[in-house]
Design a protein around this motif. Sequence first.
Motif, mmCIF file in Angstrom:
data_model
loop_
_atom_site.group_PDB
_atom_site.id
_atom_site.type_symbol
_atom_site.label_atom_id
_atom_site.label_comp_id
_atom_site.label_asym_id
_atom_site.label_seq_id
_atom_site.Cartn_x
_atom_site.Cartn_y
_atom_site.Cartn_z
ATOM 1 N N ASP A 35 -0.023 2.069 5.751
ATOM 2 C CA ASP A 35 -0.265 2.763 4.483
ATOM 3 C C ASP A 35 1.024 3.353 3.916
ATOM 4 N N ARG A 39 2.768 2.137 0.424
ATOM 5 C CA ARG A 39 3.062 3.082 -0.658
ATOM 6 C C ARG A 39 4.527 2.982 -1.078
ATOM 7 N N ASP A 43 3.384 0.775 -4.049
ATOM 8 C CA ASP A 43 2.843 1.910 -4.818
ATOM 9 C C ASP A 43 1.382 2.221 -4.542
ATOM 10 N N HIS A 44 0.821 1.659 -3.491
ATOM 11 C CA HIS A 44 -0.561 1.994 -3.119
ATOM 12 C C HIS A 44 -0.745 1.788 -1.621
ATOM 13 N N PRO A 45 -1.676 2.533 -1.005
ATOM 14 C CA PRO A 45 -1.948 2.326 0.412
ATOM 15 C C PRO A 45 -2.824 1.095 0.611
ATOM 16 N N ASP A 48 -8.212 3.435 2.573
ATOM 17 C CA ASP A 48 -8.660 4.590 1.783
ATOM 18 C C ASP A 48 -8.527 5.883 2.580
ATOM 19 N N GLU A 109 0.531 -6.757 0.874
ATOM 20 C CA GLU A 109 -0.082 -6.091 2.023
ATOM 21 C C GLU A 109 0.099 -6.915 3.292
ATOM 22 N N ASP A 152 1.496 10.737 -1.169
ATOM 23 C CA ASP A 152 2.133 10.336 -2.424
ATOM 24 C C ASP A 152 3.647 10.574 -2.403
ATOM 25 N N ASN A 155 5.408 7.285 -2.272
ATOM 26 C CA ASN A 155 5.224 6.291 -3.332
ATOM 27 C C ASN A 155 6.554 5.842 -3.924
#
Length: 200
Positions: A35, A39, A43-45, A48, A109, A152, A155
């Motif tokens: 994760d 990021r 820019d995202h994991p 969740d 990913e 974050d 990020n």
Amino acid sequence: MGGSISKNAQLLKFFAQQYPGIPRKRLVKMVYMSDLIARQYLDHPISDYEYLAYYYGPYPPEIPETIRELETLGLAWTRETEPTPDGDAAWKLLFDSGRRIAFDFSLGENEVLGYVVQNYLNMPMEELLYDVVYLTKPFKASERFGDLLRMDLANSEGKELVGFDLEAVIRAEQQAEAGNYITARQFFDGLRTSIAARHG
């Protein structure tokens, strides 16, 4: 089956396939590093999960629930070892069932997961904790155990450092391997021809 299994469960199953009988402490660190690096570069994991700061590093409280999801679907099983007479702690191990699923990971990913496996999956735990996990920006920013980590903070960290979008580079590489590209020389030759035709 990819659509009927959560992304969190897919991530745990992925690591259980890579490391038979993966201890939960290592599993959690693999998920966290995945994760974190996603990021940094995407820019995202991938998952969740939300992570809390604990003594052994970041921990998402939803991990047991995700493991139950895998067990209910017959995709993994768990075993807990007994503590040894010498005082060694019990281990909670996750085993993959061998049933295959279609993972729902993007190109980027997949690259991140491959990197995490190659660099961290078999790293000695003490080295992984002290030289890698404890030094990550979200964990260092936590003030006390139990704090929610500010993920974050990671990020775009890597993207800004290298100056390119990882998924765009992967797509371009795949297009080149498939022969769907033109060289700079071909592009400029075509451009000159086009200009000459318009103004000749």
